[in-house]
Design a protein around this motif. Sequence first.
Motif, PDB file in Angstrom:
ATOM      1  N   SER A 163      31.108  63.517  41.384  1.00 15.53           N
ATOM      2  CA  SER A 163      31.155  62.226  42.037  1.00 15.53           C
ATOM      3  C   SER A 163      32.094  62.180  43.014  1.00 15.53           C
ATOM      4  N   ASP A 164      31.940  61.430  44.246  1.00 13.53           N
ATOM      5  CA  ASP A 164      33.129  61.597  45.242  1.00 13.53           C
ATOM      6  C   ASP A 164      33.853  60.392  45.040  1.00 13.53           C
ATOM      7  N   ASN A 165      35.110  60.203  45.846  1.00 15.13           N
ATOM      8  CA  ASN A 165      35.952  59.012  45.628  1.00 15.13           C
ATOM      9  C   ASN A 165      35.282  58.265  46.547  1.00 15.13           C
TER      10      ASN A 165
ATOM     11  N   SER B  39      52.492  38.869  51.360  1.00 14.34           N
ATOM     12  CA  SER B  39      53.651  39.662  51.187  1.00 14.34           C
ATOM     13  C   SER B  39      53.433  41.032  51.851  1.00 14.34           C
ATOM     14  N   ILE B  40      54.545  41.780  52.004  1.00 10.88           N
ATOM     15  CA  ILE B  40      54.512  43.031  52.554  1.00 10.88           C
ATOM     16  C   ILE B  40      55.205  44.212  51.825  1.00 10.88           C
ATOM     17  N   ILE B  41      54.459  45.260  51.349  1.00  8.35           N
ATOM     18  CA  ILE B  41      55.069  46.391  50.748  1.00  8.35           C
ATOM     19  C   ILE B  41      55.359  47.521  51.740  1.00  8.35           C
ATOM     20  N   GLU B  42      56.588  47.908  51.915  1.00  9.01           N
ATOM     21  CA  GLU B  42      57.129  49.081  52.611  1.00  9.01           C
ATOM     22  C   GLU B  42      56.803  50.401  52.066  1.00  9.01           C
ATOM     23  N   THR B  43      56.178  51.140  52.432  1.00  9.88           N
ATOM     24  CA  THR B  43      56.011  52.507  51.870  1.00  9.88           C
ATOM     25  C   THR B  43      56.129  53.915  52.690  1.00  9.88           C
ATOM     26  N   ASP B  44      56.346  55.029  52.065  1.00  9.62           N
ATOM     27  CA  ASP B  44      56.546  56.380  52.853  1.00  9.62           C
ATOM     28  C   ASP B  44      55.146  57.091  52.697  1.00  9.62           C
ATOM     29  N   PHE B  45      54.271  56.456  51.645  1.00  5.98           N
ATOM     30  CA  PHE B  45      53.197  57.350  51.364  1.00  5.98           C
ATOM     31  C   PHE B  45      52.151  56.481  50.574  1.00  5.98           C
ATOM     32  N   VAL B  46      50.838  56.812  50.957  1.00  8.98           N
ATOM     33  CA  VAL B  46      49.978  55.814  50.615  1.00  8.98           C
ATOM     34  C   VAL B  46      48.655  56.767  49.923  1.00  8.98           C
ATOM     35  N   ILE B  47      48.398  56.404  48.443  1.00  5.25           N
ATOM     36  CA  ILE B  47      47.519  57.028  47.641  1.00  5.25           C
ATOM     37  C   ILE B  47      46.403  55.877  47.390  1.00  5.25           C
ATOM     38  N   ALA B  48      45.258  56.280  47.080  1.00  4.99           N
ATOM     39  CA  ALA B  48      44.131  55.592  46.785  1.00  4.99           C
ATOM     40  C   ALA B  48      43.428  56.025  45.533  1.00  4.99           C
ATOM     41  N   GLY B  49      43.216  55.305  44.466  1.00  4.43           N
ATOM     42  CA  GLY B  49      42.255  55.654  43.497  1.00  4.43           C
ATOM     43  C   GLY B  49      41.452  54.424  42.955  1.00  4.43           C
ATOM     44  N   ILE B  50      40.242  54.289  43.612  1.00  2.00           N
ATOM     45  CA  ILE B  50      39.644  52.802  43.761  1.00  2.00           C
ATOM     46  C   ILE B  50      38.395  53.078  43.099  1.00  2.00           C
ATOM     47  N   GLY B  51      38.006  54.359  42.409  1.00  6.26           N
ATOM     48  CA  GLY B  51      36.680  54.555  41.786  1.00  6.26           C
ATOM     49  C   GLY B  51      35.887  55.659  42.454  1.00  6.26           C
ATOM     50  N   SER B  52      34.641  55.796  41.951  1.00  7.58           N
ATOM     51  CA  SER B  52      34.132  57.027  42.408  1.00  7.58           C
ATOM     52  C   SER B  52      32.476  56.446  42.561  1.00  7.58           C
ATOM     53  N   THR B  53      31.775  57.243  43.458  1.00  7.33           N
ATOM     54  CA  THR B  53      30.474  57.176  43.341  1.00  7.33           C
ATOM     55  C   THR B  53      29.728  58.506  43.221  1.00  7.33           C
ATOM     56  N   PRO B  54      28.369  58.490  42.532  1.00 15.04           N
ATOM     57  CA  PRO B  54      27.852  59.707  42.361  1.00 15.04           C
ATOM     58  C   PRO B  54      27.469  60.483  43.669  1.00 15.04           C
ATOM     59  N   SER B  55      27.522  61.805  43.554  1.00 19.05           N
ATOM     60  CA  SER B  55      27.334  62.716  44.837  1.00 19.05           C
ATOM     61  C   SER B  55      26.032  63.003  44.695  1.00 19.05           C
ATOM     62  N   VAL B  56      25.046  62.048  45.323  1.00 13.13           N
ATOM     63  CA  VAL B  56      23.866  62.088  45.696  1.00 13.13           C
ATOM     64  C   VAL B  56      23.184  62.017  47.146  1.00 13.13           C
TER      65      VAL B  56
ATOM     66  N   VAL C 136      13.466  69.638  37.261  1.00 10.65           N
ATOM     67  CA  VAL C 136      14.900  69.373  37.894  1.00 10.65           C
ATOM     68  C   VAL C 136      15.647  68.826  36.815  1.00 10.65           C
ATOM     69  N   TYR C 137      16.669  69.186  36.431  1.00  8.30           N
ATOM     70  CA  TYR C 137      17.675  68.308  35.378  1.00  8.30           C
ATOM     71  C   TYR C 137      18.948  68.087  36.154  1.00  8.30           C
ATOM     72  N   ALA C 138      19.462  67.318  35.215  1.00 10.78           N
ATOM     73  CA  ALA C 138      20.942  66.726  35.972  1.00 10.78           C
ATOM     74  C   ALA C 138      21.812  66.225  34.691  1.00 10.78           C
ATOM     75  N   ALA C 139      23.248  66.645  35.277  1.00 12.61           N
ATOM     76  CA  ALA C 139      24.008  66.405  34.040  1.00 12.61           C
ATOM     77  C   ALA C 139      25.552  66.227  34.789  1.00 12.61           C
ATOM     78  N   GLY C 140      26.438  65.225  33.693  1.00 14.10           N
ATOM     79  CA  GLY C 140      27.702  64.969  34.272  1.00 14.10           C
ATOM     80  C   GLY C 140      27.638  63.876  35.082  1.00 14.10           C
ATOM     81  N   ASP C 141      28.739  63.442  35.755  1.00 18.10           N
ATOM     82  CA  ASP C 141      29.144  62.280  36.526  1.00 18.10           C
ATOM     83  C   ASP C 141      28.132  61.951  37.455  1.00 18.10           C
TER      84      ASP C 141
END
Lengths: 410, 105
Positions: free
Chosen positions: A109-111, A226-243, A270-275
């Motif tokens: 899967s992809d982010n 509201s405002i958040i001040e930050t030095d660095f931004v990371i996102a983890g907002i789920g995934s989609t299958p790599s198709v 044709v088989y498929a497995a995993g995420d």
Amino acid sequence: MKNNIIILGGGQAGIYAAREIRQNDTESNIKILSEENLLPYERPPLSKDFLLDKKNEDDLYFHSIEVLKNENIDFENVLINKVDFEHKKLFSKNEDVYTYDSLLISTGSDNKRLSLDNNLNDDVYYLRNLEEAKIIKEKVSDKNKITIIGGGFIGLEIASSLSQLQKKVTVIEIGNQLMGRIIPKQIADLVQNTHIEQGNEIILNKQIDKIIKKNGIYEILLNDNSIIETDFVIAGIGSTPSVKLFENTNLKLDNGIVTNQFCETSIKDVYAAGDVCNFYHPFYERNMRLESYQHAQNHGICAGKNIAGVKTEYTSIPWMWSDQFNLNLQLTGICDDYDEIIARGNDINSGVIYFFLKNKIIKGACGLGIAGKVGRDIRITSKLTEKNTIVDKQILSDQNQKLNKLIQKQ
Amino acid sequence: MSEENWIEVGSTDSIEEEDLIRFDHQDKTFCVYRLTDGFYATDGICTHEAVHLEDGLVMDDEIECPMHQGIFNIKSGEALSPPACEDLKTYPVKVDNDKIFIKID
């Protein structure tokens, strides 16, 4: 019969499928085609021990190249950009052609990515593979304030690791609880308490309106102004299958590659497995897509058996874990369809578990405890779940009574 | 085999069948198991990540790590299922007058 078997995708499902095929078929050619120029490696440590320098790259590989050589499994780093299912061929970017008799798709899967309406999309970092983990590790080393968008497993695991690296961490979650997609609120709240005790800021029920960059500092504007001040931004907002590769083919897609309980797709051989799969689970009598370590492994093994001609249904009860600070969270079964919840324990030092029942039958459980404290009971719950067990609620709720008794009674 | 290496763990009735107890000696942790055919001992910490196996599930001849479900054979220490890949060290066990002893090297 000697076949050409190609495994497209060099992750966990792919390597477990390859080795399982070899166990059942010593003749066929087995080749793994991987986009990453790395042997299959474990991803769970990337957000935890790898960021914390407790594990390095060499600790992550499932198997050495010698293991693959001994089992006569080829591994090739190549980007496939076209598939011809009718003629059973894959084409690389460099126009190399790979012909198969059986194909396993385990592309993972992809982010999901944020879509910002300015040119800051490349300023937001994601963590799914080793390369991304290395970049985050290097980039955060001289940063102090880190903001993580998304309060799911990956965001919280990174938050835990960066907190342990003495960073000031803020987690912004759109929902009204952490890990809301799969974890019951009771457990999510306990996890949240630990993050706050450790100094992390958790912001719930807030959306990102805008991110702007001023003098190297980011300002994250939330929907309450509201405002958040930050030095660095990371996102983890789920995934989609790599198709993406299959979008204009006749391979049946619906939130991933649709497979039956034997990992077979809509196309023969044709088989498929995993995420990447939206697979039929005979126990739940419905399709589902899972992203977890246990699933990638067991689904890969199941696909391997079926490719090798050993007809095998995939019946694993879902199980997943997350490690944050010194806590280990585990979930088994499906915990969103129940009519009764039974609690066991009220102290994370000895473990807290919520069992989910429907018509008195145990359907799953979610637990949290200091490393390993809930593991045995969660594992027993998996076993009880797969046998549709009607459980003695008195035993479930009494931490002084071992749950082993419930298995032995069957 | 010198006698002083045998360390008393406890009485045989301190472990239920198909179960284990944790035993700490000096700075090491062990697990002592009671299976249907006798008593066995292994290191008490999983080889995958440092977690106590005392909280794991004993099934037949196997111990499953409570944190990530790595599985080891209790009698041989062999790592049977990932994420565990390094074997678990095992130790000789003897029972004398209803007391369990393990031999620590």
